[in-house]
Design an enzyme around this catalytic site. Sequence first.
Site, PDB file in Angstrom:
ATOM      1  N   LYS A  50     -58.534  11.144  23.654  1.00 51.33           N
ATOM      2  CA  LYS A  50     -59.830  11.116  24.352  1.00 51.33           C
ATOM      3  C   LYS A  50     -60.603   9.834  24.024  1.00 51.33           C
ATOM      4  O   LYS A  50     -61.125   9.170  24.910  1.00 51.33           O
ATOM      5  CB  LYS A  50     -60.670  12.338  23.936  1.00 51.33           C
ATOM      6  CG  LYS A  50     -62.118  12.266  24.378  1.00 51.33           C
ATOM      7  CD  LYS A  50     -62.913  13.485  24.001  1.00 51.33           C
ATOM      8  CE  LYS A  50     -63.650  13.397  22.710  1.00 51.33           C
ATOM      9  NZ  LYS A  50     -64.744  12.421  22.613  1.00 51.33           N
ATOM     10  N   ASN A  51     -60.675   9.505  22.744  1.00 52.08           N
ATOM     11  CA  ASN A  51     -61.508   8.367  22.344  1.00 52.08           C
ATOM     12  C   ASN A  51     -60.909   7.027  22.721  1.00 52.08           C
ATOM     13  O   ASN A  51     -61.533   5.987  22.541  1.00 52.08           O
ATOM     14  CB  ASN A  51     -61.789   8.416  20.831  1.00 52.08           C
ATOM     15  CG  ASN A  51     -62.752   9.539  20.492  1.00 52.08           C
ATOM     16  OD1 ASN A  51     -63.255  10.213  21.385  1.00 52.08           O
ATOM     17  ND2 ASN A  51     -62.992   9.746  19.218  1.00 52.08           N
ATOM     18  N   CYS A  83     -78.464  15.309  21.473  1.00 52.94           N
ATOM     19  CA  CYS A  83     -77.671  15.060  20.261  1.00 52.94           C
ATOM     20  C   CYS A  83     -77.192  16.369  19.654  1.00 52.94           C
ATOM     21  O   CYS A  83     -77.951  17.306  19.520  1.00 52.94           O
ATOM     22  CB  CYS A  83     -78.450  14.256  19.246  1.00 52.94           C
ATOM     23  SG  CYS A  83     -80.182  14.578  19.173  1.00 52.94           S
ATOM     24  N   ARG A 142     -78.216  10.021  17.288  1.00 54.35           N
ATOM     25  CA  ARG A 142     -77.143   9.058  17.597  1.00 54.35           C
ATOM     26  C   ARG A 142     -77.773   7.871  18.307  1.00 54.35           C
ATOM     27  O   ARG A 142     -77.784   7.794  19.536  1.00 54.35           O
ATOM     28  CB  ARG A 142     -76.052   9.727  18.431  1.00 54.35           C
ATOM     29  CG  ARG A 142     -75.290  10.763  17.627  1.00 54.35           C
ATOM     30  CD  ARG A 142     -74.175  11.401  18.391  1.00 54.35           C
ATOM     31  NE  ARG A 142     -72.963  10.612  18.403  1.00 54.35           N
ATOM     32  CZ  ARG A 142     -71.790  11.067  18.862  1.00 54.35           C
ATOM     33  NH1 ARG A 142     -71.720  12.296  19.336  1.00 54.35           N
ATOM     34  NH2 ARG A 142     -70.723  10.324  18.846  1.00 54.35           N
ATOM     35  N   PRO A 143     -78.302   6.929  17.516  1.00 51.79           N
ATOM     36  CA  PRO A 143     -79.016   5.798  18.118  1.00 51.79           C
ATOM     37  C   PRO A 143     -78.090   4.894  18.911  1.00 51.79           C
ATOM     38  O   PRO A 143     -76.869   4.938  18.737  1.00 51.79           O
ATOM     39  CB  PRO A 143     -79.579   5.059  16.900  1.00 51.79           C
ATOM     40  CG  PRO A 143     -78.783   5.496  15.728  1.00 51.79           C
ATOM     41  CD  PRO A 143     -78.228   6.849  16.052  1.00 51.79           C
ATOM     42  N   ILE A 144     -78.678   4.068  19.788  1.00 49.82           N
ATOM     43  CA  ILE A 144     -77.883   3.109  20.556  1.00 49.82           C
ATOM     44  C   ILE A 144     -78.375   1.688  20.306  1.00 49.82           C
ATOM     45  O   ILE A 144     -78.089   0.776  21.071  1.00 49.82           O
ATOM     46  CB  ILE A 144     -77.904   3.436  22.078  1.00 49.82           C
ATOM     47  CG1 ILE A 144     -79.343   3.553  22.577  1.00 49.82           C
ATOM     48  CG2 ILE A 144     -77.120   4.683  22.389  1.00 49.82           C
ATOM     49  CD1 ILE A 144     -79.430   3.583  24.099  1.00 49.82           C
ATOM     50  N   LEU A 146     -77.504  -0.580  18.231  1.00 47.94           N
ATOM     51  CA  LEU A 146     -76.459  -1.600  18.054  1.00 47.94           C
ATOM     52  C   LEU A 146     -75.854  -2.009  19.395  1.00 47.94           C
ATOM     53  O   LEU A 146     -75.524  -3.174  19.609  1.00 47.94           O
ATOM     54  CB  LEU A 146     -75.350  -1.060  17.142  1.00 47.94           C
ATOM     55  CG  LEU A 146     -75.739  -0.934  15.672  1.00 47.94           C
ATOM     56  CD1 LEU A 146     -74.677  -0.158  14.905  1.00 47.94           C
ATOM     57  CD2 LEU A 146     -75.912  -2.323  15.066  1.00 47.94           C
ATOM     58  N   ASP A 175     -64.437  13.229  12.520  1.00 53.03           N
ATOM     59  CA  ASP A 175     -63.965  14.196  13.515  1.00 53.03           C
ATOM     60  C   ASP A 175     -62.986  15.212  12.927  1.00 53.03           C
ATOM     61  O   ASP A 175     -62.716  16.244  13.547  1.00 53.03           O
ATOM     62  CB  ASP A 175     -63.297  13.473  14.695  1.00 53.03           C
ATOM     63  CG  ASP A 175     -64.316  12.788  15.596  1.00 53.03           C
ATOM     64  OD1 ASP A 175     -65.526  13.010  15.407  1.00 53.03           O
ATOM     65  OD2 ASP A 175     -63.896  12.028  16.487  1.00 53.03           O
ATOM     66  N   ARG A 200     -63.697  19.554  26.330  1.00 51.38           N
ATOM     67  CA  ARG A 200     -64.045  18.131  26.466  1.00 51.38           C
ATOM     68  C   ARG A 200     -62.957  17.248  25.868  1.00 51.38           C
ATOM     69  O   ARG A 200     -62.789  16.099  26.282  1.00 51.38           O
ATOM     70  CB  ARG A 200     -65.363  17.838  25.737  1.00 51.38           C
ATOM     71  CG  ARG A 200     -66.599  18.352  26.444  1.00 51.38           C
ATOM     72  CD  ARG A 200     -67.863  17.831  25.761  1.00 51.38           C
ATOM     73  NE  ARG A 200     -67.668  16.454  25.384  1.00 51.38           N
ATOM     74  CZ  ARG A 200     -67.962  15.932  24.187  1.00 51.38           C
ATOM     75  NH1 ARG A 200     -68.489  16.670  23.248  1.00 51.38           N
ATOM     76  NH2 ARG A 200     -67.740  14.657  23.936  1.00 51.38           N
TER      77      ARG A 200
HETATM   78  C1  UD1 Z   1     -67.108   7.608  18.162  1.00 50.09           C
HETATM   79  C2  UD1 Z   1     -66.198   8.732  18.606  1.00 50.09           C
HETATM   80  C3  UD1 Z   1     -66.540  10.025  17.884  1.00 50.09           C
HETATM   81  C4  UD1 Z   1     -66.535   9.802  16.380  1.00 50.09           C
HETATM   82  C5  UD1 Z   1     -67.374   8.597  15.989  1.00 50.09           C
HETATM   83  C6  UD1 Z   1     -67.245   8.232  14.524  1.00 50.09           C
HETATM   84  C7  UD1 Z   1     -65.678   8.132  20.901  1.00 50.09           C
HETATM   85  C8  UD1 Z   1     -65.816   8.473  22.355  1.00 50.09           C
HETATM   86  N1  UD1 Z   1     -66.356   8.919  20.051  1.00 50.09           N
HETATM   87  O1  UD1 Z   1     -68.434   7.983  18.508  1.00 50.09           O
HETATM   88  O2  UD1 Z   1     -65.579  11.007  18.242  1.00 50.09           O
HETATM   89  O3  UD1 Z   1     -67.051  10.952  15.739  1.00 50.09           O
HETATM   90  O4  UD1 Z   1     -66.977   7.441  16.752  1.00 50.09           O
HETATM   91  O5  UD1 Z   1     -65.923   8.004  14.194  1.00 50.09           O
HETATM   92  O6  UD1 Z   1     -64.958   7.228  20.533  1.00 50.09           O
HETATM   93  N2  UD1 Z   1     -74.941   4.089  14.940  1.00 50.09           N
HETATM   94  C9  UD1 Z   1     -76.132   3.392  14.837  1.00 50.09           C
HETATM   95  N3  UD1 Z   1     -76.529   2.666  15.916  1.00 50.09           N
HETATM   96  C10 UD1 Z   1     -75.816   2.579  17.064  1.00 50.09           C
HETATM   97  C11 UD1 Z   1     -74.599   3.286  17.158  1.00 50.09           C
HETATM   98  C12 UD1 Z   1     -74.193   4.038  16.083  1.00 50.09           C
HETATM   99  O7  UD1 Z   1     -76.806   3.460  13.819  1.00 50.09           O
HETATM  100  O8  UD1 Z   1     -76.240   1.883  18.006  1.00 50.09           O
HETATM  101  C13 UD1 Z   1     -74.487   4.928  13.796  1.00 50.09           C
HETATM  102  C14 UD1 Z   1     -74.401   6.416  14.183  1.00 50.09           C
HETATM  103  O9  UD1 Z   1     -75.633   7.043  14.029  1.00 50.09           O
HETATM  104  C15 UD1 Z   1     -73.375   6.929  13.200  1.00 50.09           C
HETATM  105  C16 UD1 Z   1     -72.454   5.717  13.001  1.00 50.09           C
HETATM  106  O10 UD1 Z   1     -73.150   4.592  13.505  1.00 50.09           O
HETATM  107  O11 UD1 Z   1     -73.987   7.223  11.969  1.00 50.09           O
HETATM  108  C17 UD1 Z   1     -71.126   5.836  13.686  1.00 50.09           C
HETATM  109  O12 UD1 Z   1     -71.308   6.126  15.055  1.00 50.09           O
HETATM  110  P1  UD1 Z   1     -70.337   5.496  16.165  1.00 50.09           P
HETATM  111  O13 UD1 Z   1     -69.161   4.891  15.481  1.00 50.09           O
HETATM  112  O14 UD1 Z   1     -71.157   4.638  17.054  1.00 50.09           O
HETATM  113  O15 UD1 Z   1     -69.884   6.777  16.946  1.00 50.09           O
HETATM  114  P2  UD1 Z   1     -69.602   6.881  18.494  1.00 50.09           P
HETATM  115  O16 UD1 Z   1     -69.065   5.592  19.018  1.00 50.09           O
HETATM  116  O17 UD1 Z   1     -70.779   7.504  19.179  1.00 50.09           O
END
Ligand code: UD1
Length: 419
Positions: A22-23, A116, A121-123, A125, A305, A397
């Site tokens: 999936k990922n 969430c 789950r911030p964006i 970055l 995960d 999912r």
């Molecule tokens: C992806 C995976 C998910 C997995 C996760 C961590 C997919 C579709 N999903 O999710 O299954 O659980 O990686 O291995 O690939 N963060 C920030 N700012 C940002 C983005 C992230 O601070 O802009 C933080 C998050 O809060 C979290 C950490 O970074 O603590 C890791 O998140 P991230 O690696 O971004 O997870 P996803 O890409 O959402």
Amino acid sequence: MERFYIEGGRRLAGELEVQGAKNSVLPILAASVLHPGQSVLHHCPRLRDVEASIRILRHLGCKAGWEGDDLVVDAATIDRMDIPDGLMREMRSSMTFLGAVLARCGQALVSMPGGCELGPRPIDLHLAALRRLGADIREEGGSLSCKADHMTGCEIALHTPSVGATENAMLAGCGAEGVTVICNAAREPEIQDLQDFLAGMGHHVTGAGSSTIVVERGGHTHDSEHTIMPDRIVAVTYLAAAAAAGGEVVLRGIDYRHLSTVLSPLREAGCQVRSQRDTIHLAAKERLRGIAPIRTAPYPGFPTDAQAILMAALLQGKGTSVFVENVFENRYRHVDELVRMGADIQVEGRVAVVCGVERLSGAPVRCTDLRGGAALAVAGMAAQGVTCLSDVHHIQRGYEDLPRDLRALGAAIRCEDDG
Ligand code: UD1
């Protein structure tokens, strides 16, 4: 409303080919937007999230559909650059379309991705990476309006190795002029799969699997075919089910090197695990033992995960196991449901302490999220009596057909639509 009914307490035995990841497929479907032509994806899992991605692609004006087990996307006809709120909310990884649409169309209009379930789950970055490349992003009323007539390659340093932000930066980098260098990039195997797909299409991307990824736009992209890598978390689920219920299973089509941090605690708990390049054989002959603390971390650390799933396997183990969740703040929502089945788990903040019990009992339980739901299925395999899982749409999912796969391993599990 579909539910899974599991008759637990049966040993598992059998062989299974692991579905595509999936990922991996989700960012690759977003990446297919970059090429004004055809991308053919083999070994593509049929998942709710894949169907949601297909809906997004079609909304954008692309052609996307199944041809047997292949998913074929033709992005030559893209004629929109907006993704409506309803589609964005279906899954969090819709965010990856932002970098791709921006790179292809020079603008994008999306809403914030859905609610969430694992804590905040911030964006930030994702947005910082796109801004560094030259995108002008306005955040207003829950939507993001992005414009980038011209993006220029640059150095992007992530403060944490976010998987999604790394992918978005890679996709946007393919639309920028010059070289983009992503520092402190996520090292997950799925990033390597995305790199291979982008390279197959004609972009120059190197370094995936390390902390530094270098992206350079290809002069001319072309039609391509790509085989989606196997899903390592699905593999963990079926290994954990056999570890929990006892028995002997063989998984095929999975690279064991992607799973070493999970195979090692399974061995420590008393399972016999043998692995060759694309096969894993697990035998669980006796009651499992408690293991040394598990701390989740970005790859190559223990995957967040797999946290709930391994926890479920150890509920009937002798002794105590401790889990420390370092990636997401709120990833123990499955615990209350496991406790309904007789598990002894204490949670304090990011730490969960599991004391092994003699016996789990089947109970009606509710899936709280994708991997939490899979954990309940694993616990159901080990429990005496019938476990009824509701809200299984979370599981769907990420798992093509969990009952089908577990039945292939000898489990008694059926899916019923209760109307
Ligand atoms: C992806 C995976 C998910 C997995 C996760 C961590 C997919 C579709 N999903 O999710 O299954 O659980 O990686 O291995 O690939 N963060 C920030 N700012 C940002 C983005 C992230 O601070 O802009 C933080 C998050 O809060 C979290 C950490 O970074 O603590 C890791 O998140 P991230 O690696 O971004 O997870 P996803 O890409 O959402």
